[in-house]
Design an enzyme around this catalytic site. Structure first.
Site, PDB file in Angstrom:
ATOM      1  N   ASP A  90       0.863  -1.201   0.000  1.00  0.00           N
ATOM      2  CA  ASP A  90       0.000   0.000   0.000  1.00  0.00           C
ATOM      3  C   ASP A  90       0.889   1.237   0.000  1.00  0.00           C
ATOM      4  O   ASP A  90       1.273   1.697   1.065  1.00  0.00           O
ATOM      5  CB  ASP A  90      -0.895  -0.075   1.241  1.00  0.00           C
ATOM      6  CG  ASP A  90      -1.942   1.006   1.279  1.00  0.00           C
ATOM      7  OD1 ASP A  90      -2.105   1.717   0.284  1.00  0.00           O
ATOM      8  OD2 ASP A  90      -2.602   1.141   2.329  1.00  0.00           O
TER       9      ASP A  90
ATOM     10  N   GLU B 223      -2.538  10.445   0.874  1.00  0.00           N
ATOM     11  CA  GLU B 223      -3.757   9.620   0.907  1.00  0.00           C
ATOM     12  C   GLU B 223      -3.973   9.008   2.276  1.00  0.00           C
ATOM     13  O   GLU B 223      -5.111   8.839   2.715  1.00  0.00           O
ATOM     14  CB  GLU B 223      -3.666   8.511  -0.150  1.00  0.00           C
ATOM     15  CG  GLU B 223      -4.980   7.789  -0.428  1.00  0.00           C
ATOM     16  CD  GLU B 223      -5.213   6.554   0.442  1.00  0.00           C
ATOM     17  OE1 GLU B 223      -6.349   6.060   0.450  1.00  0.00           O
ATOM     18  OE2 GLU B 223      -4.270   6.081   1.120  1.00  0.00           O
ATOM     19  N   GLU B 224      -2.881   8.669   2.958  1.00  0.00           N
ATOM     20  CA  GLU B 224      -3.027   8.010   4.255  1.00  0.00           C
ATOM     21  C   GLU B 224      -3.366   8.991   5.366  1.00  0.00           C
ATOM     22  O   GLU B 224      -3.604   8.593   6.502  1.00  0.00           O
ATOM     23  CB  GLU B 224      -1.729   7.268   4.624  1.00  0.00           C
ATOM     24  CG  GLU B 224      -1.298   6.203   3.634  1.00  0.00           C
ATOM     25  CD  GLU B 224      -2.178   4.950   3.673  1.00  0.00           C
ATOM     26  OE1 GLU B 224      -3.219   4.957   4.357  1.00  0.00           O
ATOM     27  OE2 GLU B 224      -1.819   3.978   2.990  1.00  0.00           O
TER      28      GLU B 224
END
Ligand code: ADP
Ligand code: ASP
Ligand code: MG
Length: 829
Positions: A587, A618-619
């Site tokens: 990921d 995004e995280e």
């Protein structure tokens, strides 16, 4: 015994717990991952003390507000205001999951923002008093986000506007605190009551209630003032570095954190530009002996720096740190006549009267030359003040025109131990001389805690690096993709090697740490690689110098996209038992590498209608995706990469938040006829809810409901006056149907508050792939303008974010073929 006195008996144990002030800066309040950290820290502290939380505005918001107030005087603030609104609306969804109180709280402040900006646009002027009202909005928004974000995580937090607590004079924008008045209010309004106050940093108010602010970076000072007033056992400042470091890590990448420091040393370092802590922070803490620690929200287990009254002995030598003030003006007065009065005295007095802050002063012999360094904005007023003060000398030709040198910087070398150690100044100027850096002026603090001097601005970073190497013996190459990665091979070499091997590329990318917010190095690496391979590479500025990477050849019909940031807990790449391990392997760096290889293979075969989009953040807050969403896109399809075990996702569930609130009638629990328990009623409601028929979907299956939290009641012997539950519903279809079903069940027995809603998503699929569904939500709805979505990626979501993160090597290789095939199917090529 009456229930009342029983209940109050609980309070004293709370009240005697020591107080502790926890301050979280801009980066520490931006993004759900950071709020998780705040919640963890607060929860931990609550075991031993009564914490008070102080927060700054979200990263960059104070600056945006300052800019908006400026633009408003020209009637041009609309766009920026919309951006500020968007950031906070997104943040409510993200950090407080659209909790109704949070949405309400944020919207209320945003309405005020719109009115204020409208007012400025109307009168075309913004006084310091109005500016303070505008600047206050950032912190007032962030207490809503943090307080309700903590509630969302099960903590009893409440937002507190410090304008009711911190009393100041009316020097707007840079107000002075009235300590005694503030102490009285703090003790009263922040008395322990079982809740966690989340207080605005940076803000105060005059005794008549006019809003004021405490100067740039002033939230640190707010925390110190409250620490002083509450006689806290400690003040903790949480920021984005692991403590006070030997130099600004942005200038010197291998600067090291100092485990301990004396107040005097911190005062000097911050005064000379180490903005990790505001210089005013030290004084109140020193006065009451309140220790200060500086900790990192990105690495909460790092020990950070503890600052105490005495300077600790260190094994790093007499110098503790090197700081710099980047932009100063140097003003020099030469050829002053031989009057009997001190020219330096009159000079300083004149500047003082004109409120010009003197950062550094050095005086030549016999007062024939005096030289000061000033903040750039003070140079003009200083010149006017000198003209006035020395008017007679000027007329008599006894004095030259003052000379001004702009574009200068101050560098300071700081350490308590320097005063007992001869030769430090010699070493400082010696090494700078060896490197040909010219010194414009020198001063040594009378405390002998610092040696400070002025250099040309173009030399400042070099000077700091040279000194850092001289005193801390480290190599100080500027950070680049290559040295950050320890990579055996550079992007350029990889590109020149012929076809790129996906495993090799993924390995190189995993080796470059890229925690959300710190993606520079990996972005540079990807950009270098794609540029070398002939792609037209563009950056999409996100914030703080961070960028998304977009690469194109002929204009894409299909965009392959994923993210380059990772969650914390870096571990380097290794291949073991046919699996590629490492942070980001699954990921999503493996995915990014596979996309690059597939796009390159397609391009080599003449199919150039594929673009690549790699977003950051995004995280954390999806800030990269939000920026991309606002930019024009040309693609008709978007293939989003997340680990889907190499299945094409056909559909994903949506989500919906809801709070159910029941009100009861409090009474002594021995007399049921007098009261009505809200908890009892809620238990009944929830069991009915369990049996409620909710929509199902042939593909996505059932709507599921999680009762995430329950709160209610005050004591076992009192009928509960209130009870509240929070639900998270996973949707398989229309939200209205679910809302109606729940509203019908609840009727008028409870209040229903609806929160954020993400609809289920359907994806295009193509022939020849197994399909799958996922129950979680993703960034895809944000990126809706980038084309019809598809979702595919190697690796399993169950391994992402773990210390065993990996992707099977064969699956990774297969993903390159898969992406290529998906693109070909979509384009019919
Ligand atoms: P916050 O928003 O949390 O208040 P700031 O940006 O005000 O954070 O302060 C943290 C920053 O201070 C760091 O990211 C770092 O770049 C900078 N800094 C400057 N000098 C130092 C130093 N000597 N030690 C640590 N950080 C420093
Ligand atoms: N938000 C304010 C500023 O940026 C205060 C702070 O962050 O300390 O100056
Ligand atoms: Mg700060």
């Amino acid at each position: 015994m009456s229930s009342r006195s029983e209940a109050t008996n609980v309070a004293p144990s709370d009240a005697v717990l020591p107080r502790r002030v926890l301050k979280f800066g801009g980066t520490s309040v931006t993004g759900a991952a950071r709020i998780d950290v705040i919640a963890d820290v607060v929860r931990e502290r609550m075991k031993e003390c009564n914490p008070v939380v102080v927060v700054s505005a979200m990263s960059g918001v104070t600056e945006q507000l300052r800019r908006a107030s400026e633009l408003a005087t020209r009637g041009e603030a609309g766009e920026l205001l919309a951006e500020i609104e968007r950031r906070h609306r997104d943040a409510v969804q993200e950090v407080a999951c659209g909790r109704p109180e949070a949405v309400e709280g944020v919207e209320k402040v945003l309405r005020e923002a719109a009115r204020l900006i409208q007012g400025i646009e109307l009168v075309r002027e913004c006084s310091p008093r109005t500016l303070d009202q505008v600047l206050s909005l950032g912190e007032r928004l962030s207490i809503q986000l943090v307080a309700w974000g903590l509630c969302e995580r099960g903590l009893p937090a409440r937002p507190v506007d410090s304008s009711a607590i911190i009393v100041t004079d009316d020097r707007h924008v840079e107000a002075e605190v009235d300590f005694p008045a503030t102490e009285e209010r703090a003790l009263r309004l922040l008395a322990p009551d079982g809740t966690i106050p989340v207080v605005t940093g940076f803000l105060g108010a005059t005794p008549t209630g006019d809003r004021t602010t405490l100067g740039k970076g002033g939230s640190d000072y707010s925390a110190a003032v409250l620490g002083w007033a509450l006689r806290a056992e400690e003040v903790e400042i949480w920021t984005d570095v692991s403590g006070v470091m030997t130099a600004d890590p942005r200038t010197v990448p291998d600067a090291r954190p100092l485990r301990s420091l004396g107040f005097n040393e911190l005062l000097e370092l911050s005064h000379w530009g180490a903005r990790v802590v505001h210089p005013k922070t030290v004084r109140p803490l020193r006065e009451r002996g309140v220790p200060l620690s500086i900790r990192n929200t990105m690495a909460p287990s790092d020990p950070g720096t503890l600052v105490t009254p005495r300077s600790p002995k260190s094994n790093m030598g007499p110098v503790r740190g090197i700081a710099s003030i980047d932009q100063v003006g140097l003003l020099q007065l030469n050829g002053v006549g031989h009057g009997s009065e001190s020219v330096t005295g009159r000079f300083v007095h004149a500047l003082d009267e004109a409120q010009c802050q003197i950062l550094l002063l050095s005086q030549g012999c016999s007062e024939r030359s005096v030289c000061v360094a000033l903040p750039p904005r003070a140079v003009r007023p200083a010149l006017r003040a000198i003209d006035k003060a020395f008017v007679l000398e000027r007329r008599a030709g006894l004095m030259d025109d003052p000379s001004v040198e702009g574009d200068c910087s101050i560098v300071a070398v700081v350490g308590e131990g320097m005063k007992d150690m001869p030769g430090i100044a010699g070493k400082v100027f010696g090494v700078l001389g060896e490197h040909g850096i010219s010194i414009r002026a020198i001063a040594q603090g009378s405390s002998e805690l610092n040696i400070s001097f002025v250099v040309r601005q173009k030399d400042v970073h070099e000077a700091v690096r040279i000194l850092h190497r001289a005193f801390f013996g480290t190599d100080v190459q500027p950070r680049s993709a290559e040295d950050a990665s320890d990579a055996a091979i550079t992007a350029k070499e990889l590109a020149d090697h012929g076809p790129i091997d996906v495993v090799e590329l993924a390995t190189e990318m995993i080796a470059i740490p890229s925690l959300s917010g710190h993606e520079h190095a990996v972005c540079d690496f990807v950009m270098d690689l794609l540029t070398a391979k002939g792609w037209d590479v563009r950056t999409q500025p996100v914030n703080a110098g961070r960028v998304n990477v977009w690469a194109t050849r002929k204009g894409g019909e299909v965009t392959l996209t994923t993210h380059l940031d990772t969650v914390p807990g870096f571990f380097p790449p290794r291949i073991d038992d046919g699996k590629l391990y490492g942070r980001g392997s699954c990921d999503a760096k493996g995915i990014a590498a596979a996309m690059i290889c597939a796009a390159q293979r397609l391009a080599d075969a003449g199919e150039e209608r594929v673009d690549l989009l790699f977003v950051v953040g995004e995280e954390a807050s999806s800030d990269g995706a939000r920026v991309a969403a606002a930019l024009p896109s040309t693609s008709r399809w978007m293939v989003n990469g997340e680990p889907t075990e190499s299945g094409l996702v056909s559909a994903s569930k949506g989500s919906l938040r809801c709070i159910i609130r029941v009100r009861g009638q409090e009474a002594h629990s021995a007399y049921p006829e007098l009261g009505r328990s809200a908890v009892d009623a809620m238990v009944g409601l929830l069991s009915e809810l369990r049996g409620l028929k909710l929509p199902t979907d042939p593909e996505l299956g059932e709507t599921t409901v999680n009762v995430g939290t329950i709160r209610g009641g005050s004591a076992a012997n009192v009928f509960a006056g209130q009870c509240e539950v929070e639900l998270m519903i996973r949707l398989v279809g229309d939200a209205d149907e679910v809302k109606q079903a729940i509203a019908g069940l609840v009727g008028d027995r409870a209040e229903l508050l609806w929160g954020s809603h993400i609809p289920p998503q359907r994806y295009q699929v193509v022939e020849g792939f197994k399909t799958t569904t996922v129950a979680y939500t993703s960034d895809v709805p944000i990126l809706s303008t980038w084309g019809k979505p598809l979702m595919f990626g190697p690796g399993s979501i169950h391994h992402a974010h773990t210390s065993e993160e990996h992707v099977p090597v064969e699956e990774l290789r297969g993903a390159v073929d898969a992406y290529e095939q998906i693109v070909r199917e979509l384009l019919g090529s």
